[in-house]
Every structure is written in structure tokens, then in C-alpha cells.
Design an enzyme around this catalytic site. Structure first.
Site, PDB file in Angstrom:
ATOM      1  N   LYS A  91     -11.791   1.745  12.373  1.00  0.00           N
ATOM      2  CA  LYS A  91     -10.459   2.098  12.877  1.00  0.00           C
ATOM      3  C   LYS A  91     -10.446   2.180  14.406  1.00  0.00           C
ATOM      4  O   LYS A  91      -9.462   1.797  15.044  1.00  0.00           O
ATOM      5  CB  LYS A  91      -9.986   3.418  12.267  1.00  0.00           C
ATOM      6  CG  LYS A  91      -9.846   3.397  10.748  1.00  0.00           C
ATOM      7  CD  LYS A  91      -9.012   2.241  10.238  1.00  0.00           C
ATOM      8  CE  LYS A  91      -7.533   2.422  10.464  1.00  0.00           C
ATOM      9  NZ  LYS A  91      -6.739   1.349   9.819  1.00  0.00           N
TER      10      LYS A  91
ATOM     11  N   TYR B 145     -15.870   3.694   8.224  1.00  0.00           N
ATOM     12  CA  TYR B 145     -14.414   3.563   8.254  1.00  0.00           C
ATOM     13  C   TYR B 145     -13.855   4.000   9.603  1.00  0.00           C
ATOM     14  O   TYR B 145     -13.021   3.308  10.193  1.00  0.00           O
ATOM     15  CB  TYR B 145     -13.793   4.391   7.129  1.00  0.00           C
ATOM     16  CG  TYR B 145     -12.287   4.421   7.168  1.00  0.00           C
ATOM     17  CD1 TYR B 145     -11.544   3.299   6.813  1.00  0.00           C
ATOM     18  CD2 TYR B 145     -11.600   5.571   7.543  1.00  0.00           C
ATOM     19  CE1 TYR B 145     -10.156   3.319   6.845  1.00  0.00           C
ATOM     20  CE2 TYR B 145     -10.219   5.603   7.571  1.00  0.00           C
ATOM     21  CZ  TYR B 145      -9.501   4.476   7.221  1.00  0.00           C
ATOM     22  OH  TYR B 145      -8.134   4.505   7.263  1.00  0.00           O
TER      23      TYR B 145
ATOM     24  N   GLY C 194       0.813  -1.207   0.000  1.00  0.00           N
ATOM     25  CA  GLY C 194       0.000   0.000   0.000  1.00  0.00           C
ATOM     26  C   GLY C 194       0.846   1.256   0.000  1.00  0.00           C
ATOM     27  O   GLY C 194       2.072   1.212   0.111  1.00  0.00           O
TER      28      GLY C 194
END
Length: 300
Positions: A133, A129, A10
Site C-alpha cells: 500500500k 500488505y 469489492g
């Protein structure tokens, strides 16, 4: 010293591998596995245990995660696995093999209503999201109490495809010339991935020397921009027309994007030798230039 970097294919992971070049580094990947990286499914405990048992790392860094809304909205179970379950499994395995563990989290654990946010500020994510997290942070703390958690904002840097970062996707829209509305309300703090990776290396070094940094640390660029402001900045820097870019409120009106998650980073430089601050105006041009075609010069 040995390091294992999960999620090394990534945008952040690639920079972290480079920043740890003074160690013997194993980088992992799965869906984007490339030459030189170990193929590991970070949602499979056996894969993780096998790799760490073989390498016996001194430090493990978890950069695994899926931040792109288009991906996690279409496959929420898979995205949750990569954001939450992978963090827990890697943390558990790191603890069992005796490695120091650094987990990467996000400024999206905050609601964006009362910045700046200190490491001890109360999280209150407003979208899926952000909730993932936060769940990942909680899972990491439970699985590996000595872990360090580093919250970062949106990152940029050289990419493999335009949608890999917000900045390069905005550059593609500037260059395409098609009419588009970009949010001019929600503020982002684009931070160069190499700068964030250097901070990761400094934190890892401190952990390996027994320095206590607290459970959570923050790092972020200091200058904030909306998507619209970034688009105008790109157009101005390259002499392109921005007539097709309209300022809007799409991200803010949806209610699932925090308005301003500015992170208070003052504690981290006090604990470490500060990383080199990269100025956005100096760093963004070579990052976005490859994604501006087909671009049209601004009319005089």
C-alpha cells in the site's frame, strides 16, 4: 459529470458506486465481474486506457486492491500487481485523460506503535500488505502529482461472502460454535463502507471544484475494538454463547500486525462538510446477523 470507479465489485467499491449516483458512473470489475459493471483488468494498461478514452471521466476512483492475507500469501505476485501496479497504471491513465484522481490506501502503512497518525506521519509498514500500500501511494504520487490519497481502516458493511470483511468472518466464527482463539491485543477501527464512500464523494466534489486538500487524507471511525471484543459484542447483542471464543495474542505475537493504527482525521472534516458518522453499535447487527447461523442461544 462522469466518474469511473475501478474495483466496483469489492466491498468499498460497491458503496462508492452508490455514493456517486448523482454522476454518470461506470464501475469496473475483473475477477468478480457482475452485470452492470465493465470488465476491466486493472493490471493491463490497454484495458484502462480504452475505458477512460471511451468514457472521458471527470473523476476516477481506485478501489482496486487485495487485502485478504490468505489470498496474497498464496499468490504474492498477483496480489502485488493488484495493489501496486494497478494503482500506477490507473493514476497514469487518469492524468493523461485529465480526470481528477482519488486513490484508496490503508492505515496499514503505519507500524501501530505511536498512534494517532496524522497524514504527515512517517509510514513504517510491518507486513507485506502495508508495504504494498505504501509502494502504491508512492507510485500514484509519481504518476499523478495532483492525486488525492485517502487512507482508511478496516471496513464493514453488507457482504457477499463472510470473509469479505473481518467483522462478518468473526460473526461466522461466533455462530459456528467451534472453539477459536481471537486476538485481544491489536486494535481495529471498523468503519462502515457507506460512510467511507460518502467521504470519497465529498473529496471528489472538492477536487472537481479546485479545492486543495493536501496529498493525503485520513478517515476512520473513532471507536476501536480487538477481534475478541467484537466477537463478545456480537454474542451479547444476539444472546449467543461466546464460551467457545478465547482471548489470545495471535495477531500481535506474529509481529506482522500493527497494534494500533488509529488515524487522526481532524484535517478532513475541517476541509469538507463532514460525512455522517455511523455508530458501530447501531450499524453492526444487520450486517452480521446473516452470518450467525448455525448459532446457539446462550445458556442461562
Amino acid at each position: 459529470m462522469r466518474a469511473v470507479i475501478f474495483g466496483a465489485s469489492g466491498r468499498l467499491g460497491r458503496s462508492v458506486v452508490h455514493a456517486f449516483a448523482d454522476m454518470t458512473v461506470t464501475g469496473t470489475a475483473f475477477s468478480r465481474s457482475t452485470s452492470g459493471l465493465a470488465t476491466v483488468d486493472a493490471t493491463a494498461a490497454d484495458d484502462i486506457e480504452r475505458l477512460l478514452g471511451r468514457d472521458q471521466p471527470d473523476v476516477v476512483v481506485n478501489c482496486v486492491g487485495e487485502r485478504r492475507p490468505a489470498v496474497w500469501a498464496g499468490a504474492p505476485a498477483q496480489a502485488r500487481d493488484r495493489n501496486v501496479d494497478a494503482a500506477r497504471l490507473i493514476a497514469e491513465a487518469a492524468r493523461r485523460c485529465g480526470a481528477r484522481f482519488l486513490h484508496i490506501s490503508s492505515d496499514y502503512v503505519f507500524d501501530g506503535k505511536t498512534p494517532p497518525y496524522r497524514p504527515g506521519s512517517l509510514p513504517n509498514p510491518v507486513n507485506t500488505y502495508g508495504r504494498w500500500k505504501l509502494l502504491a501511494e508512492e507510485a500514484v504520487r509519481a504518476a499523478c502529482p495532483d492525486a488525492a490519497i485517502l487512507r482508511l481502516p478496516v471496513l464493514y458493511g453488507p457482504v457477499q461472502f463472510a470473509a469479505e470483511t473481518n467483522l462478518t468472518e468473526i460473526a461466522r466464527q461466533v455462530g459456528a460454535g467451534a472453539r477459536v482463539e481471537l486476538d485481544d491485543v491489536c486494535v481495529r477501527y471498523p468503519t462502515h463502507a457507506d460512510e467511507a464512500a460518502e467521504v470519497c464523494r465529498l473529496i471528489a466534489g472538492a477536487l472537481l471544484h479546485g479545492q486543495h486538500l493536501g496529498t493525503v487524507a485520513h478517515w476512520s471511525a473513532e471507536q476501536g475494538f480487538t477481534k475478541y471484543q467484537m466477537a463478545r459484542l456480537i454474542a451479547r447483542r444476539f444472546g449467543l454463547s461466546a464460551d467457545h471464543i478465547r482471548a489470545g495474542e495471535a495477531d500481535a505475537v506474529s509481529g506482522d500486525r500493527p497494534i494500533d493504527c488509529r488515524l487522526d482525521c481532524q484535517d478532513l472534516p475541517a476541509a469538507l462538510h463532514p460525512a455522517r458518522r455511523r455508530l458501530f453499535h447501531a450499524e453492526f447487527p444487520p450486517v452480521v446477523e446473516p452470518w450467525l447461523l448455525p448459532a446457539r442461544p446462550a445458556t442461562s
